[in-house]
Design a protein around this motif. Structure first.
Motif, short mmCIF file in Angstrom:
data_model
loop_
_atom_site.label_atom_id
_atom_site.label_comp_id
_atom_site.label_asym_id
_atom_site.label_seq_id
_atom_site.Cartn_x
_atom_site.Cartn_y
_atom_site.Cartn_z
N ARG A 135 0.83 -1.20 0.00
CA ARG A 135 0.00 0.00 0.00
C ARG A 135 0.87 1.26 0.00
NH1 ARG A 135 -5.44 -0.36 2.24
NH2 ARG A 135 -6.14 -2.52 2.09
N THR A 136 1.92 1.25 0.81
CA THR A 136 2.84 2.39 0.81
C THR A 136 3.53 2.52 -0.54
OG1 THR A 136 3.24 2.14 3.17
CG2 THR A 136 4.88 3.38 1.92
N ARG A 139 1.10 4.06 -3.01
CA ARG A 139 0.93 5.49 -2.76
C ARG A 139 2.12 6.28 -3.31
NH1 ARG A 139 3.16 8.34 0.96
NH2 ARG A 139 3.57 6.59 2.37
N GLU A 140 3.33 5.79 -3.06
CA GLU A 140 4.51 6.49 -3.58
C GLU A 140 4.53 6.50 -5.11
OE1 GLU A 140 8.35 5.56 -2.19
OE2 GLU A 140 7.93 6.04 -0.10
N GLU A 143 2.15 9.17 -6.23
CA GLU A 143 2.68 10.50 -5.96
C GLU A 143 3.80 10.85 -6.93
OE1 GLU A 143 3.83 10.33 -1.87
OE2 GLU A 143 1.78 10.52 -1.11
N TRP A 193 -7.23 5.18 3.02
CA TRP A 193 -6.18 5.22 1.99
C TRP A 193 -6.63 6.07 0.80
CZ3 TRP A 193 -4.55 4.46 -2.90
CH2 TRP A 193 -3.21 4.21 -3.11
N ARG A 196 -6.46 9.73 1.37
CA ARG A 196 -5.09 10.26 1.38
C ARG A 196 -4.47 10.29 -0.01
NH1 ARG A 196 0.26 7.89 4.66
NH2 ARG A 196 1.69 9.51 3.92
N ALA A 197 -4.75 9.28 -0.85
CA ALA A 197 -3.91 9.08 -2.03
C ALA A 197 -4.65 9.00 -3.35
CB ALA A 197 -3.08 7.81 -1.84
#
Length: 281
Positions: A135-136, A139-140, A143, A193, A196-197
């Motif tokens: 998940r991280t 997200r990266e 971004e 999530w 946020r993303a």
């Protein structure tokens, strides 16, 4: 509220460009395709339906989504081109940003990026994805891709993506890049999530109360300080006027229907019947 279709592409199925062009002529507003790079023969991961067996062999025959949507863009003019869903963490994010921007550029700004966290953990593992951090990682990736899409000199420094000030064109026609919707179960963890993303939510086919989920997502969206409202896409089974009315009142943006695993002429006929039931023709 718009209606769209999703085709589970394969090398033995209908030609996606023919299907999309026909759907556009009938009045459907979106066309979605999935992504699987490969399916490990021996898997520990269960299919979302709960078993180890795959529902059919299209999972191991799936066409590349971006090559497919590029072909579709050449024979259509208005229908939106989306993924249901793509798995960005299985690609290099800099190269993927270029690919998506190119399809958006060539299509005149028609791409919707549907993404997932990935149910097939064995598939993700083969791409070097740390499963506890996927998940991280996603997200990266999003971004970093947004930086490449938006900035003349883009840079990003994270745990999984790191690059210095760089030039990258073409930019997407859509300012800041395509809308990102997350295909996932409607629960608090996923909604957090999304707030946020991402830009919105795509339900799973087994979602039992999409309206309640949309209400909860919007409450969390507002609490997170996000402007506007999240974009919402419902994956539906069979058309039901009562559900359509309920979803219109909930201001759902799209309702999307899957196509049968059948010969091309049969799928085209199915789209004719579906369009009639939905009042498009």
């Amino acid at each position: 509220m718009d209606f769209g279709i999703t085709l589970f592409t394969s090398d033995r199925g209908p030609r996606p460009e023919r299907l999309a062009a026909h759907a556009e002529g009938l009045g459907f507003r979106s066309f979605y395709v999935p992504e699987h790079t490969h399916i490990p023969v021996d898997r520990e991961a269960l299919h979302p339906t709960g078993g180890k067996e795959l529902p059919d062999d299209r999972y191991r025959r799936t066409l590349d989504p971006w090559a497919t949507l590029g072909a579709v863009s050449a024979v259509t003019t208005d229908i939106r081109l989306g993924t249901a869903v793509a798995l960005p963490v299985e690609s290099d994010p800099i190269g993927l940003a270029k690919t998506i921007a190119t399809v958006d550029h060539l299509s005149g700004g028609r791409v919707t990026l549907g993404v997932g966290f990935g149910w097939n953990l064995d598939e993700l593992r083969d791409h070097g994805v740390p499963l506890g951090r996927r998940r991280t990682m996603l997200r990266e990736y999003l971004e970093a891709m947004r930086q490449l899409w938006a900035e003349d000199e883009a840079e990003f420094h994270g745990e999984f993506v790191d690059f210095p000030p760089s030039w990258a064109w073409p930019k997407p026609v859509q300012t800041g890049g395509p809308k990102v919707v997350v295909g996932a179960a409607g629960n608090e963890k996923n909604f957090k999530w999304i707030c946020r993303a991402a830009d919105g939510w795509m339900t799973t086919p087994i979602e039992t109360d999409a309206v309640a989920g949309i209400g909860e997502l919007r409450r969390m969206w507002d609490a997170a300080g996000r402007s506007g409202r999240p974009y919402t896409v419902i994956l539906d089974g069979k058309p039901d006027p009562a559900n359509h009315e309920k979803w219109r009142l909930a201001e759902v943006d799209e309702v999307v229907y899957g196509t049968p695993d059948a010969e091309e002429d049969d799928v085209l006929s199915y789209l004719d019947r579906l369009a009639a039931k939905l009042g498009l023709t």
